[in-house]
Design an enzyme around this catalytic site. Structure first.
Site, PDB file in Angstrom:
ATOM      1  N   GLN A  13       0.837  -1.209   0.000  1.00  0.00           N
ATOM      2  CA  GLN A  13       0.000   0.000   0.000  1.00  0.00           C
ATOM      3  C   GLN A  13       0.873   1.262   0.000  1.00  0.00           C
ATOM      4  O   GLN A  13       0.778   2.120  -0.886  1.00  0.00           O
ATOM      5  CB  GLN A  13      -0.901  -0.016   1.229  1.00  0.00           C
ATOM      6  CG  GLN A  13      -1.587   1.296   1.542  1.00  0.00           C
ATOM      7  CD  GLN A  13      -2.307   1.294   2.890  1.00  0.00           C
ATOM      8  OE1 GLN A  13      -3.498   1.037   2.935  1.00  0.00           O
ATOM      9  NE2 GLN A  13      -1.626   1.593   3.977  1.00  0.00           N
ATOM     10  N   LEU A  60      15.015  -8.245   2.374  1.00  0.00           N
ATOM     11  CA  LEU A  60      15.568  -7.713   3.634  1.00  0.00           C
ATOM     12  C   LEU A  60      16.266  -8.800   4.446  1.00  0.00           C
ATOM     13  O   LEU A  60      17.037  -8.510   5.358  1.00  0.00           O
ATOM     14  CB  LEU A  60      14.458  -7.094   4.493  1.00  0.00           C
ATOM     15  CG  LEU A  60      13.985  -5.692   4.182  1.00  0.00           C
ATOM     16  CD1 LEU A  60      13.272  -5.099   5.381  1.00  0.00           C
ATOM     17  CD2 LEU A  60      15.121  -4.775   3.775  1.00  0.00           C
ATOM     18  N   ALA A  83       8.311  -5.004   5.463  1.00  0.00           N
ATOM     19  CA  ALA A  83       8.183  -5.573   6.805  1.00  0.00           C
ATOM     20  C   ALA A  83       7.208  -6.738   6.783  1.00  0.00           C
ATOM     21  O   ALA A  83       6.408  -6.869   5.853  1.00  0.00           O
ATOM     22  CB  ALA A  83       7.655  -4.516   7.782  1.00  0.00           C
ATOM     23  N   THR A 128       6.386   2.676  13.826  1.00  0.00           N
ATOM     24  CA  THR A 128       4.964   2.445  14.058  1.00  0.00           C
ATOM     25  C   THR A 128       4.473   2.853  15.442  1.00  0.00           C
ATOM     26  O   THR A 128       5.214   2.759  16.430  1.00  0.00           O
ATOM     27  CB  THR A 128       4.660   0.951  13.847  1.00  0.00           C
ATOM     28  OG1 THR A 128       3.381   0.636  14.420  1.00  0.00           O
ATOM     29  CG2 THR A 128       5.677   0.058  14.539  1.00  0.00           C
ATOM     30  N   GLU A 130       2.680   1.102  17.109  1.00  0.00           N
ATOM     31  CA  GLU A 130       2.681  -0.113  17.938  1.00  0.00           C
ATOM     32  C   GLU A 130       3.793  -0.057  18.991  1.00  0.00           C
ATOM     33  O   GLU A 130       3.750  -0.787  19.975  1.00  0.00           O
ATOM     34  CB  GLU A 130       2.836  -1.361  17.069  1.00  0.00           C
ATOM     35  CG  GLU A 130       1.593  -1.707  16.257  1.00  0.00           C
ATOM     36  CD  GLU A 130       0.413  -2.197  17.102  1.00  0.00           C
ATOM     37  OE1 GLU A 130       0.626  -3.075  17.950  1.00  0.00           O
ATOM     38  OE2 GLU A 130      -0.698  -1.687  16.917  1.00  0.00           O
ATOM     39  N   TYR A 152       5.842  -8.255  16.941  1.00  0.00           N
ATOM     40  CA  TYR A 152       5.998  -7.257  15.874  1.00  0.00           C
ATOM     41  C   TYR A 152       6.551  -5.955  16.451  1.00  0.00           C
ATOM     42  O   TYR A 152       7.525  -5.385  15.939  1.00  0.00           O
ATOM     43  CB  TYR A 152       4.637  -7.013  15.209  1.00  0.00           C
ATOM     44  CG  TYR A 152       4.586  -5.789  14.325  1.00  0.00           C
ATOM     45  CD1 TYR A 152       5.085  -5.814  13.028  1.00  0.00           C
ATOM     46  CD2 TYR A 152       4.023  -4.587  14.781  1.00  0.00           C
ATOM     47  CE1 TYR A 152       5.036  -4.687  12.214  1.00  0.00           C
ATOM     48  CE2 TYR A 152       3.968  -3.460  13.974  1.00  0.00           C
ATOM     49  CZ  TYR A 152       4.478  -3.524  12.693  1.00  0.00           C
ATOM     50  OH  TYR A 152       4.442  -2.403  11.896  1.00  0.00           O
ATOM     51  N   LYS A 156      10.066  -4.000  15.813  1.00  0.00           N
ATOM     52  CA  LYS A 156      10.075  -2.631  15.292  1.00  0.00           C
ATOM     53  C   LYS A 156      10.816  -1.677  16.237  1.00  0.00           C
ATOM     54  O   LYS A 156      11.378  -0.669  15.805  1.00  0.00           O
ATOM     55  CB  LYS A 156       8.637  -2.146  15.070  1.00  0.00           C
ATOM     56  CG  LYS A 156       8.019  -2.677  13.780  1.00  0.00           C
ATOM     57  CD  LYS A 156       8.583  -1.912  12.580  1.00  0.00           C
ATOM     58  CE  LYS A 156       7.880  -2.231  11.292  1.00  0.00           C
ATOM     59  NZ  LYS A 156       8.403  -1.448  10.153  1.00  0.00           N
ATOM     60  N   HIS A 182      -2.675   3.615   9.012  1.00  0.00           N
ATOM     61  CA  HIS A 182      -3.049   4.346   7.800  1.00  0.00           C
ATOM     62  C   HIS A 182      -3.557   3.333   6.782  1.00  0.00           C
ATOM     63  O   HIS A 182      -2.953   2.315   6.530  1.00  0.00           O
ATOM     64  CB  HIS A 182      -1.887   5.187   7.269  1.00  0.00           C
ATOM     65  CG  HIS A 182      -0.580   4.460   7.249  1.00  0.00           C
ATOM     66  ND1 HIS A 182       0.104   4.123   8.389  1.00  0.00           N
ATOM     67  CD2 HIS A 182       0.143   3.992   6.210  1.00  0.00           C
ATOM     68  CE1 HIS A 182       1.201   3.476   8.072  1.00  0.00           C
ATOM     69  NE2 HIS A 182       1.244   3.373   6.754  1.00  0.00           N
TER      70      HIS A 182
HETATM   71  O1  G4F Z   1      -6.058  -3.551  11.485  1.00  0.00           O
HETATM   72  P1  G4F Z   1      -5.185  -4.171  12.496  1.00  0.00           P
HETATM   73  O2  G4F Z   1      -4.767  -5.582  12.243  1.00  0.00           O
HETATM   74  O3  G4F Z   1      -3.958  -3.208  12.667  1.00  0.00           O
HETATM   75  P2  G4F Z   1      -2.871  -3.026  13.843  1.00  0.00           P
HETATM   76  O4  G4F Z   1      -2.725  -4.239  14.667  1.00  0.00           O
HETATM   77  O5  G4F Z   1      -3.232  -1.767  14.559  1.00  0.00           O
HETATM   78  O6  G4F Z   1      -1.533  -2.821  13.017  1.00  0.00           O
HETATM   79  C1  G4F Z   1      -1.464  -1.994  11.871  1.00  0.00           C
HETATM   80  O7  G4F Z   1      -1.156  -0.659  12.241  1.00  0.00           O
HETATM   81  C2  G4F Z   1       0.115  -0.464  12.848  1.00  0.00           C
HETATM   82  C3  G4F Z   1       0.289   1.018  13.125  1.00  0.00           C
HETATM   83  O8  G4F Z   1      -0.165   1.289  14.411  1.00  0.00           O
HETATM   84  C4  G4F Z   1       1.217  -0.975  11.953  1.00  0.00           C
HETATM   85  F1  G4F Z   1       2.411  -0.863  12.561  1.00  0.00           F
HETATM   86  C5  G4F Z   1       0.979  -2.428  11.607  1.00  0.00           C
HETATM   87  O9  G4F Z   1       1.971  -2.865  10.679  1.00  0.00           O
HETATM   88  C6  G4F Z   1      -0.390  -2.569  10.961  1.00  0.00           C
HETATM   89  O10 G4F Z   1      -0.393  -1.880   9.752  1.00  0.00           O
HETATM   90  O11 G4F Z   1      -5.907  -4.172  13.925  1.00  0.00           O
HETATM   91  C7  G4F Z   1      -6.409  -2.991  14.512  1.00  0.00           C
HETATM   92  C8  G4F Z   1      -7.191  -3.326  15.765  1.00  0.00           C
HETATM   93  C9  G4F Z   1      -6.480  -4.284  16.736  1.00  0.00           C
HETATM   94  O12 G4F Z   1      -6.649  -3.853  18.059  1.00  0.00           O
HETATM   95  C10 G4F Z   1      -7.187  -5.609  16.542  1.00  0.00           C
HETATM   96  O13 G4F Z   1      -7.191  -6.425  17.714  1.00  0.00           O
HETATM   97  O14 G4F Z   1      -8.383  -4.020  15.363  1.00  0.00           O
HETATM   98  C11 G4F Z   1      -8.588  -5.136  16.214  1.00  0.00           C
HETATM   99  N1  G4F Z   1      -9.389  -6.120  15.490  1.00  0.00           N
HETATM  100  C12 G4F Z   1     -10.654  -6.497  15.854  1.00  0.00           C
HETATM  101  N2  G4F Z   1     -11.096  -7.449  15.018  1.00  0.00           N
HETATM  102  C13 G4F Z   1      -9.031  -6.825  14.415  1.00  0.00           C
HETATM  103  C14 G4F Z   1     -10.102  -7.665  14.103  1.00  0.00           C
HETATM  104  N3  G4F Z   1      -7.905  -6.809  13.667  1.00  0.00           N
HETATM  105  C15 G4F Z   1      -7.834  -7.639  12.589  1.00  0.00           C
HETATM  106  N4  G4F Z   1      -6.720  -7.603  11.811  1.00  0.00           N
HETATM  107  N5  G4F Z   1      -8.869  -8.494  12.273  1.00  0.00           N
HETATM  108  C16 G4F Z   1     -10.032  -8.548  12.993  1.00  0.00           C
HETATM  109  O15 G4F Z   1     -10.933  -9.323  12.700  1.00  0.00           O
END
Ligand code: G4F
Length: 368
Positions: A13, A60, A83, A128, A130, A152, A156, A182
């Site tokens: 992306q 990498l 990454a 990040t 995170e 992760y 990082k 983002h």
């Molecule tokens: O969309 P997520 O998987 O993103 P997360 O974990 O925030 O990480 C992303 O953003 C970071 C920047 O802060 C980056 F460093 C990282 O590489 C990535 O791009 O999850 C966001 C939130 C979490 O709390 C997760 O527990 O959504 C919650 N969530 C709830 N249901 C879910 C789901 N996440 C995912 N992936 N799938 C679900 O069904």
């Protein structure tokens, strides 16, 4: 002097948006891609063939490949975006995540030194929010203590500190952008926002019954990836190498994201119940969906440790880089993603119908 950028993670992306942005600024853009038997170049397909856009094989995890590409391209700017970026996946593959997200950063820095470019090449590291993990302060800025809360984030954190170390030890112009979440229509389909917008589009078009999610109360500061790549570039145009928080300064829950996404797809949800028993029920929209449970919670999408309160303070980026964090609002971002997925799903649905009709015609002997 002509500007030559090298981007790791160019097929993702951010890599694809950054390539477009740098090409529009007159850069010669080089991207590193991994050798693979499957095609993962969808996001950059429209750039291939452009005279100033070039791809090189590299990884990498393979320092020799990095030295070769850096030595050949002699970039004036490197954007290290590659990454293993999925937090949940890092619990299943912690060693791979550490190799790419921690040691991989070191390999990029060392490749620059090995090629003697440490005085001429500026390096951007994709860091990040995170890092703040189990947050110690809300909202988070450049001075907030880190508390990584996943394999992760721990990997990082090494990337962040090794960049700072090389800046101080070797006087290199290398810095980290601490980017909050983002998103965009190019976001991977397993991240929560894209998972929601695709499901909302499929449910609205009758191609999916239900969406299963994890923690609905998790809070994020979601921005538009297209706006954020500008800031990556601004960080490298600054007078001195510094780290910056990139965020919108506005926070929403996963539940709210789902509510707005479904609403934009023509379905109004009401959330009832708590924790694992919470459900999103359709209260307005297509008649056949009214009263149906369209969102449910599943344990499968809960993490061993989850980061639940990310909220960025972009004051420094606004003041020092002149970056505008409010270019695309939360509602606009949701709309962009849902509109794109509605069109994608409609096209998929039409293609499926053609295939089904053809299969039916073949079966009936109408088409031979
Ligand atoms: O969309 P997520 O998987 O993103 P997360 O974990 O925030 O990480 C992303 O953003 C970071 C920047 O802060 C980056 F460093 C990282 O590489 C990535 O791009 O999850 C966001 C939130 C979490 O709390 C997760 O527990 O959504 C919650 N969530 C709830 N249901 C879910 C789901 N996440 C995912 N992936 N799938 C679900 O069904």
């Amino acid at each position: 002097m002509s500007k030559v950028a090298l981007i790791t993670g160019v097929t993702g992306q951010d890599g694809s948006y950054l390539s477009e942005f740098l090409l529009s600024k007159g850069y010669e853009v080089h991207g590193i891609i991994r050798r693979s038997s499957v095609d993962f170049r969808e996001c950059i397909a429209h750039l291939e063939g452009q005279p100033n856009f070039h791809l090189h094989f590299g990884d990498l995890g393979d320092s020799m490949s990095l030295v070769k590409v850096v030595g050949k391209v002699k970039p004036t700017e490197i954007y290290n975006l590659a990454a293993q970026s999925h937090v949940q996946v890092s619990f299943d593959s912690p060693e791979f995540t550490a190799d790419v997200d921690a040691t991989g950063v070191l390999r990029v820095l060392e490749a620059v030194r090995a090629c003697g470019l440490e005085k001429t090449c500026r390096i951007y590291q994709a860091s990040t929010s995170e890092l703040y993990g189990k947050v110690e302060e809300v909202p988070q800025n450049e001075n907030t203590p880190f508390h990584p809360y996943s394999p992760y984030a721990v990997a990082k954190l090494y990337g962040f500190w090794i960049v700072k170390e090389y800046r101080e030890a070797y006087n290199m112009f290398c810095c980290s952008g601490i980017l909050f979440n983002h998103e965009s229509e190019r976001r991977g389909e397993t991240f929560v926002t894209r998972k929601i917008t695709l499901a909302a589009a499929r449910i609205a078009q009758g191609l999916q019954d239900k969406l299963y999610l994890g923690n609905l109360s998790s809070l994020r500061d979601w921005g538009y990836a297209k706006d954020y790549v500008e800031c990556m570039w601004l960080i490298l145009q600054n007078d001195k190498p510094e780290d910056f928080v990139i965020a919108t300064g506005v926070q929403h829950s996963v539940r709210e994201f789902a509510y707005y996404a479904f609403k934009h797809a023509g379905i109004e949800l009401k959330f009832e119940g708590e924790g694992m028993n919470e459900k999103g029920i359709c209260v307005a929209g297509p008649e056949n969906l009214i009263g149906k449970t369209l969102v449910e919670v599943s344990e499968d999408f809960y993490r061993p440790t989850d980061v639940v309160n990310l909220w960025g303070d972009p004051t420094k980026a606004k003041a020092k880089l002149g970056w505008n964090p409010s270019k695309t609002s939360f509602e606009e971002l949701v709309k962009i993603m849902v509109d794109s997925d509605m069109a994608k799903v409609a096209a998929e649905g039409a293609a499926q119908k053609v295939r089904m009709n053809l299969a039916e015609y073949l079966e009936k002997g109408i088409v031979k």
